[in-house]
Design an enzyme around this catalytic site. Structure first.
Site, short mmCIF file in Angstrom:
data_model
loop_
_atom_site.label_atom_id
_atom_site.label_comp_id
_atom_site.label_asym_id
_atom_site.label_seq_id
_atom_site.Cartn_x
_atom_site.Cartn_y
_atom_site.Cartn_z
N CYS A 114 0.82 -1.22 0.00
CA CYS A 114 0.00 0.00 0.00
C CYS A 114 0.84 1.26 0.00
CB CYS A 114 -0.94 0.01 1.19
SG CYS A 114 -2.09 -1.36 1.14
N HIS A 276 -4.13 6.79 1.62
CA HIS A 276 -4.31 5.48 1.01
C HIS A 276 -5.72 5.00 1.30
CE1 HIS A 276 -4.11 1.36 -0.02
NE2 HIS A 276 -4.06 0.93 1.22
N ASN A 306 -10.07 -1.12 -2.02
CA ASN A 306 -8.65 -0.88 -1.74
C ASN A 306 -7.84 -1.41 -2.93
OD1 ASN A 306 -5.98 -1.05 -0.89
ND2 ASN A 306 -6.45 -1.88 1.12
N1 ACO Z 1 -18.85 -10.05 5.87
C1 ACO Z 1 -19.51 -10.33 7.02
N2 ACO Z 1 -18.89 -10.56 8.18
C2 ACO Z 1 -17.55 -10.51 8.20
C3 ACO Z 1 -16.79 -10.22 7.04
C4 ACO Z 1 -17.50 -9.99 5.84
N3 ACO Z 1 -16.89 -9.69 4.68
N4 ACO Z 1 -15.47 -10.23 7.36
C5 ACO Z 1 -15.40 -10.53 8.66
N5 ACO Z 1 -16.65 -10.69 9.17
C6 ACO Z 1 -17.04 -11.00 10.54
C7 ACO Z 1 -15.96 -11.74 11.30
O1 ACO Z 1 -16.07 -13.13 11.09
C8 ACO Z 1 -16.28 -11.35 12.74
O2 ACO Z 1 -17.35 -12.12 13.19
P1 ACO Z 1 -17.45 -12.58 14.73
O3 ACO Z 1 -17.52 -11.32 15.53
O4 ACO Z 1 -18.68 -13.40 14.76
O5 ACO Z 1 -16.18 -13.36 14.99
C9 ACO Z 1 -16.77 -9.90 12.61
O6 ACO Z 1 -17.21 -9.76 11.24
C10 ACO Z 1 -15.73 -8.86 12.90
O7 ACO Z 1 -14.53 -9.19 12.15
P2 ACO Z 1 -13.27 -8.26 12.18
O8 ACO Z 1 -12.24 -8.84 11.29
O9 ACO Z 1 -12.93 -8.01 13.61
O10 ACO Z 1 -13.88 -6.93 11.51
P3 ACO Z 1 -13.35 -5.46 11.52
O11 ACO Z 1 -14.36 -4.55 12.07
O12 ACO Z 1 -11.96 -5.38 12.06
O13 ACO Z 1 -13.28 -5.15 9.96
C11 ACO Z 1 -11.61 -4.95 8.24
C12 ACO Z 1 -12.43 -5.89 9.11
C13 ACO Z 1 -12.59 -4.20 7.37
C14 ACO Z 1 -10.70 -5.77 7.38
C15 ACO Z 1 -10.84 -3.93 9.11
O14 ACO Z 1 -10.20 -4.64 10.17
C16 ACO Z 1 -9.81 -3.15 8.34
O15 ACO Z 1 -10.12 -2.38 7.47
N6 ACO Z 1 -8.55 -3.30 8.69
C17 ACO Z 1 -7.45 -2.54 8.07
C18 ACO Z 1 -7.19 -2.98 6.66
C19 ACO Z 1 -5.98 -2.22 6.11
O16 ACO Z 1 -5.79 -1.05 6.37
N7 ACO Z 1 -5.15 -2.91 5.39
C20 ACO Z 1 -3.91 -2.27 4.96
C21 ACO Z 1 -3.87 -2.12 3.55
S1 ACO Z 1 -3.89 -3.66 2.68
C22 ACO Z 1 -2.24 -3.94 2.15
O17 ACO Z 1 -1.29 -3.34 2.59
C23 ACO Z 1 -2.09 -5.06 1.21
#
Ligand code: ACO
Length: 349
Positions: A114, A276, A306
């Site tokens: 990223c 980003h 993203n």
């Molecule tokens: N649809 C429905 N439910 C989902 C999904 C989905 N697509 N994905 C996860 N869940 C569920 C999980 O199973 C979990 O369920 P549970 O509570 O029953 O266990 C719940 O939703 C919460 O999951 P989390 O992973 O904790 O969700 P979070 O609120 O953290 O959101 C996300 C996930 C969107 C990925 C977030 O953590 C995020 O944006 N993180 C940063 C990403 C980022 O900046 N990446 C860097 C760039 S990428 C790169 O460098 C290649």
């Protein structure tokens, strides 16, 4: 003093729009969950066979080169940032050189995920300031759709990524009120494995055993990607989203402030912050931390998801096309991602 300006900018996104509801066919998710947690409404997926990371990069580059008022043969260096290259090797830079019939110039590939585009801009900036090159093509391009786990197992990652490309042409400038003021690059490898695609890679020596003679044919076969790695989903990206999120919301404002301090500016001086596009909630948090108004921050993750190395040039290009980035504006590009790596570039447009 010689500085580096962005002389031309271009972007390309594939035609195929994939909405959140389209993803329901493959995994247990919902439009509501994706919109609420990430802000994403839709993303683009490249054509399965006819489009690659390089072909999209070339389309963006054609526009950037045209905007700069030069020809592909005028480019004297290529820097290509991506985590989804056409081949494991060689990199996409040489494929651009071939596709655009450029001279036998240098082609460098940057692998900083990223942060790739800001790292690439920083590298180009050094070459321009030193007087070594006069027309550098910088591309950020990704075809994520080729290698995501579209089953429910991979839903926390697969719903956030999209395909696309952005490109700029860097040139020297001596104008007082124009050009890149400074770039700031950082990394912390302690968390390398929490956002990573482990394979193919040399990390665990599990592709081939050390002494082939100790294993029978079936065991050796099992060590190849076609078997165990795929079963364990190790050929797909892995992400501990919450840990990434927590670090991103600290490091992004920090690096923006670092770039402002280095040049005697404060956050309120920023005309446009291009963060980003990883998650709309991250961008909003950063905006809040810096005390910026909505019109000082550009987001388009809603439409493209993203796109990793392409996200900043895509957002910068759209902001420019909409007239939201104008001559003399103070623009800050800031990124955070896998590595971890994070970076900022402060420039006068
Ligand atoms: N649809 C429905 N439910 C989902 C999904 C989905 N697509 N994905 C996860 N869940 C569920 C999980 O199973 C979990 O369920 P549970 O509570 O029953 O266990 C719940 O939703 C919460 O999951 P989390 O992973 O904790 O969700 P979070 O609120 O953290 O959101 C996300 C996930 C969107 C990925 C977030 O953590 C995020 O944006 N993180 C940063 C990403 C980022 O900046 N990446 C860097 C760039 S990428 C790169 O460098 C290649």
């Amino acid at each position: 003093m010689l500085k580096t300006k962005i002389a031309g900018i271009g972007m390309y996104v594939p035609q195929h729009i994939v909405t959140n509801n389209d993803l329901l066919k493959y995994m247990d998710t919902s439009d509501e969950w994706i919109k609420e947690r990430t802000g994403i409404k839709e993303r683009r997926f490249a054509h399965r066979t006819e489009e690659t990371t390089t072909t999209m990069g070339v389309e963006a580059a054609k526009i950037a080169i045209q905007n700069a008022g030069i020809a592909p043969q005028d480019i004297d260096f290529i820097i290509f940032a991506t985590l989804s290259p056409d081949y494991y090797f060689p990199g996409c830079g040489v494929l651009v050189q071939r596709a655009m019939k450029m001279k036998e110039i240098g082609a460098l590939d940057v692998r900083n995920q990223c942060s790739g585009f800001v790292y690439a801009i920083s590298v180009g900036d050094q070459f321009i300031k030193s007087g070594m090159y006069k027309n550098i093509l910088v591309i950020g391009s990704e075809k994520h759709s080729f290698g995501l786990d579209f089953s429910t197992r991979g839903r926390n990652i697969s719903v956030i990524f999209g395909d696309g490309a952005g490109a700029v042409v860097l040139q020297p400038t001596t104008k007082e009120n124009q050009g890149i003021l400074s770039t700031h690059l950082h990394s912390d490898g302690e968390s390398a494995e929490i956002l990573a695609m482990y394979n193919p890679g040399t990390h665990a020596n599990h592709w081939l055993p050390q002494k082939l003679a100790d294993f029978n044919e079936a065991e050796i076969g099992d060590m190849f990607m076609s078997n165990s790695m795929v079963d364990k989903a190790q050929n797909f990206p892995f992400m501990d989203g919450q840990s990434v999120f927590k670090k991103a919301v600290i490091k992004l404002p920090e690096v923006v402030i670092e770039s402002l301090n280095a040049n005697g500016y404060k956050a309120s001086d920023i005309n446009m912050l291009i963060p980003h596009q990883a998650n709309l909630r991250i961008s909003q948090y950063v905006q809040h931390q810096l005390g910026l108004r909505d019109d000082q921050v550009y987001n388009n993750i809603q439409r493209y998801g993203n796109t990793t190395a392409a996200s900043i040039p895509l957002a910068l290009c759209e902001a420019w096309k909409e007239g939201k980035v104008k001559e003399g504006d103070l623009v800050c590009l800031a990124s955070f991602g896998s590595g971890f790596t994070w970076a900022a570039a402060l420039l006068k447009w």
